[in-house]
Design an enzyme around this catalytic site. Structure first.
Site, PDB file in Angstrom:
ATOM      1  N   GLU A   1       2.204   1.910  -3.455  1.00  0.00           N
ATOM      2  CA  GLU A   1       1.151   2.500  -4.300  1.00  0.00           C
ATOM      3  C   GLU A   1       1.096   4.013  -4.101  1.00  0.00           C
ATOM      4  OE1 GLU A   1      -3.148   3.703  -3.610  1.00  0.00           O
ATOM      5  OE2 GLU A   1      -3.028   1.547  -3.197  1.00  0.00           O
ATOM      6  N   HIS A   2       1.179   4.462  -2.850  1.00  0.00           N
ATOM      7  CA  HIS A   2       1.169   5.902  -2.562  1.00  0.00           C
ATOM      8  C   HIS A   2       2.384   6.595  -3.165  1.00  0.00           C
ATOM      9  CE1 HIS A   2      -1.970   6.884   0.657  1.00  0.00           C
ATOM     10  NE2 HIS A   2      -2.261   5.657   0.251  1.00  0.00           N
TER      11      HIS A   2
ATOM     12  N   GLU B   1      -4.420   7.974   7.358  1.00  0.00           N
ATOM     13  CA  GLU B   1      -5.431   7.135   6.712  1.00  0.00           C
ATOM     14  C   GLU B   1      -5.696   5.888   7.540  1.00  0.00           C
ATOM     15  OE1 GLU B   1      -5.945   4.784   2.448  1.00  0.00           O
ATOM     16  OE2 GLU B   1      -4.578   6.503   2.583  1.00  0.00           O
TER      17      GLU B   1
ATOM     18  N   HIS C   1       0.833  -1.197   0.000  1.00  0.00           N
ATOM     19  CA  HIS C   1       0.000   0.000   0.000  1.00  0.00           C
ATOM     20  C   HIS C   1       0.877   1.260   0.000  1.00  0.00           C
ATOM     21  CE1 HIS C   1      -3.350   2.500   2.150  1.00  0.00           C
ATOM     22  NE2 HIS C   1      -3.333   2.713   0.858  1.00  0.00           N
TER      23      HIS C   1
END
Length: 810
Positions: free
Chosen positions: A56-57, A134, A53
């Site tokens: 991806e950022h 997040e 993840h």
């Protein structure tokens, strides 16, 4: 049956090893790309949860060639598109949608960011804080907490039981071992052998193939890497368990192993479990007042493994009814399993999938293609379905306490006979065009009520259309009455959605809006059913209200706050319809459908509204919407003067120019949180500039100070542009409103708000011209008026206003 493959779809492997899927869809005026990497959170070494993840950022933060101000996100936003990414258990998707003229530039940036990511440690440290924010918001979501609890019965060794979100503590950026793991993961999986690129647009297959081949050349080449198979889903040998949490009951079914094509088999099964039809599971449970909603969906699928969740929700604690619900479900499942090969349901499912494909946009079609979505349940899929059903009910049941029935066919999926050509009557041919008859004269004299406008601004040559019906009520609808009306449409909404029509009923202050968008053919019939339900809604069980994260709750409340006043609550339905006045708009309806609509409109409750009413004037106001979350959120809405197209054009350009720098300053540089956005928003005909932030650490006063500072600097943002840059930005925005770029549904939404604002029918053309002739001085003046709050600001927040909000403001 028709062929499975779309006639304009091809799937091939390029010389560099990339799998490329291309689909030509001439009806579209947008293009989409979905790039799937076969690697996700479960492919990360156990020592570094969240690494997939996090990567991806990082990929969105710009490259040497396309820095932050011109990277993929900024480029897509600048051209009025949409963009996002998602890291799943065993794959990661990057996707965007753009007008055809900007598609090549988007594809170029997508491939460049995957091939040449910026991974310096300073950037990583900043982005980790965003990821941490997040993560905090995610863990506080009740639905996320329930999902984690549901998975605790699984095999502890299975990665579904592990933590994968990533946060400040699981991503030790300074450690050399972490940096090596990050590079290893990127090099192993972010190469062509692990990638599938799906392109969809109105261009020819040859052109799409050429685009894919040209821009993917920069990607690292490689061969497919086998993803490690996970251990068994259940360590106990069981295949099912249940989880109860207050108003929610989840029946969980672990399939291990399943034969090929199990994904389509489970999709087929879930569709019929969810079917809200007489004689079905949902109807039986509701009739016994055991549940309010039911949702069946696979929560995990990889190779031969799958985890299916059947979630039941009740208005109160569900524990006392859990046993009855399970027994009823098992009884229905036994009935469903006894059907031989399901031929009728397979035909119905095939028609539904065909309709969905016919009305899907570019992005949805690209997703379907990357997943190799099939339109029907194949014979191999039937085998997989039988295997799944066997695992769900290992012991046979005899007898049934219910009179189960297979769902009736969806009436809105039926394709009608070819309509008579517009301008002709039955018995005429094109040779008679120009001749008039008394029958035609009488037809021309039948005018729809003046409250309903049929817009010809968008040509009715496509399958998509929109219908808006809005009632002005004597007061604000009582919450119980609104839920009753919405519940009465629930079954109809499901049938309509399957037939390609979205049907939504919403309330805003003293207004009630019924909106239909999608495939135009069944719209009159669906509307007639909807009106019948609204006039005489049935009984209902109140569903639990889902808890939203603060910023989403504020966005939901914003249109309601705009219309709120001192109007009384309305709880008597008969009185409501007796005094209601309605107005409407239909966009892109063919002449044949318009003729049918005229008779349906005679059944609209209330009286036609003969005179347009202006939206209410705005004031400088602050509304508080407190919640249970420890995070704070704020929306700042800066309205434009009503009815002035030149002002609207300037507000739109300011929103266009502010979007990227606002995100860059408040999210990337100040790191206020992961929910940071700005843009233009229209509310009940009112155009305005909207800024939104949710932060896990900043107070509302601090958020307001940052947003206010940005708005105050808007004039400087305009004066800093040279003439060439201003002209390029203005032209880029104007092109988004050209007839070649606007989709039918997007255009309809613009026309609806234009009607509410009192603009004439040529609004779209006038808006395009206003944008093309907008000068820098007018834009600067608009920025100054916004900064000085000449039209007031509407703020919606989780805390009270700081004193600075009212200082020097009107």
């Amino acid at each position: 049956m028709p062929a499975l493959n779309h006639p304009h779809t091809q799937r091939l492997t390029l010389n560099n090893g990339l799998t490329l899927s291309v689909r030509q869809e001439p009806r579209l005026n947008r293009c989409a790309a979905v790039l799937r990497v076969a690697a996700g959170s479960h492919d990360v070494p156990a020592a570094w949860p969240g690494l997939a993840h996090f990567l991806e950022h990082l990929l969105f933060l710009g490259t040497e060639r396309f820095a932050a101000q011109d990277n993929l996100m900024a480029y897509v936003q600048r051209h009025g598109g949409q963009i996002n990414a998602r890291t799943s258990e065993r794959h990661t998707d990057f996707f965007f949608e753009l007008p055809p003229s900007a598609f090549a530039g988007g594809l170029e940036r997508l491939c460049d960011m995957l091939a040449h990511p910026s991974m310096n440690k300073e950037t990583q440290l900043r982005e980790r804080e965003v990821l941490h924010a997040e993560f905090i918001a995610w863990t506080r979501e009740p639905s996320a907490q329930r999902q984690l609890a549901r998975l605790q019965a699984l095999n502890p060794a299975h990665p579904l039981r592990a933590f994968h979100a990533g946060n400040r503590y699981s991503l030790p950026i300074p450690r050399p071992s972490f940096q090596q793991a990050l590079q290893d993961f990127y090099q192993q999986f972010y190469q062509t052998g692990q990638m599938t690129l799906s392109l969809v647009g109105p261009q020819s297959v040859t052109e799409l193939e050429a685009l894919g081949e040209h821009y993917s050349a920069v990607l690292h080449t490689g061969k497919a890497v086998p993803q490690i198979a996970p251990p068994a889903l259940m360590s106990t040998g069981e295949h099912a368990y249940h989880h109860i949490d207050g108003q929610h009951l989840s029946l969980m079914f672990a399939f291990d192993p399943l034969p090929p094509e199990s994904a389509q088999a489970l999709a087929f099964l879930c569709h019929w479990i969810n079917a809200d039809k007489p004689g079905g599971l949902v109807a039986a449970l509701r009739q016994q007042h055991l549940i309010d909603t039911l949702k069946a969906s696979p929560v995990y699928q990889f190779e031969s493994q799958a985890l299916l969740q059947i979630e039941f929700t009740a208005a109160s604690d569900i524990a006392e009814h859990a046993s009855s619900i399970r027994d009823t479900f098992c009884d229905w499942l036994s009935f469903f399993s006894a059907q031989a090969e399901w031929p009728t349901l397979r035909d119905e499912y095939h028609r539904l999938q065909q309709r969905q494909q016919a009305v899907s946009g570019a992005l949805e079609l690209a997703r379907r293609d990357v997943e190799q979505h099939t339109l029907q349940l194949s014979d191999q899929g039937v085998t997989a379905l039988k295997s799944a059903l066997q695992q769900m009910q290992p012991t046979a049941r005899h007898g049934s306490a219910h009179d189960w029935q297979l769902p009736a066919p969806n009436p809105f999926l039926k394709v009608p006979d070819e309509p008579v050509s517009a301008g002709l009557i039955r018995g005429q041919t094109s040779a008679h065009r120009g001749l008039r008859t008394f029958a035609q004269d009488r037809l021309r004299d039948r005018r729809a009520p003046s409250a309903m406008s049929f817009s010809s601004a968008i040509a009715a040559h496509n399958t998509e259309a929109s219908i808006y019906l809005r009632w002005s009520l004597p007061g604000q609808l009582d919450d119980v009455l609104l839920v009753r009306l919405q519940s009465s449409l629930r079954s109809l909404q499901q049938d309509a959605r399957q037939a390609g029509v979205e049907l939504v009923l919403s309330a805003s202050g003293t207004h009630l809006l019924l909106k239909m968008q999608g495939f135009h053919t069944p719209m009159p019939t669906i509307l007639e059913h909807a009106l019948r339900s609204l006039v005489a809604p049935g009984t209902y069980d109140a569903a639990p209200t889902p808890t939203l994260m603060p910023i989403r709750n504020l966005l939901k409340r914003l249109p309601e706050i705009h219309q709120q006043g001192t109007a009384p609550k309305v709880s008597d339905l008969e009185q409501c319809w007796a005094t209601a006045q309605w107005e409407g708009l239909a966009v892109a309806l063919p002449a044949s459908t318009q003729a049918v609509m005229t008779s349906v409109l005679s059944k609209v409750p209330g009286t036609p509204k003969a005179q347009h009413s202006e939206p209410p004037a705005w004031r400088h106001t602050w509304h508080i919407e407190p919640g249970d979350s420890s995070e704070q959120a704020l929306l700042v809405y800066c309205p434009a003067p009503i009815g002035h197209l030149a002002d609207e054009a300037a507000w739109r350009l300011l929103a266009h120019l502010a979007q990227t720098p606002f995100y860059q300053q408040l999210r990337v540089e100040l790191q206020l949180g992961y929910a940071v956005f700005s843009g233009l928003r229209q509310i009940n005909g009112q155009t305005g500039l909207l800024f939104g932030v949710q932060s896990p650490h900043a107070s509302v006063a601090e958020i307001h100070a940052h947003i206010e500072a940005f708005i105050t600097a808007l004039p400087a943002l305009i004066t800093a542009l040279d003439e060439t840059s201003f002209t390029q930005a203005r032209t880029s925005l104007a092109q988004q409103f050209s007839s070649a770029s606007l989709g039918a549904l997007q255009a309809a939404e613009l026309l609806w708000h234009a009607k509410l604002a009192g603009h004439p029918s040529d609004y779209l053309t006038a808006l395009y011209n206003a944008l093309m002739t907008l000068d820098q001085a007018t834009t600067l003046s608009a920025a100054q008026r916004i900064a000085q709050a000449e039209n007031g600001w509407l703020c919606l927040a989780t805390q009270a206003a700081p004193e600075a909000f009212y200082q020097g403001k009107s």
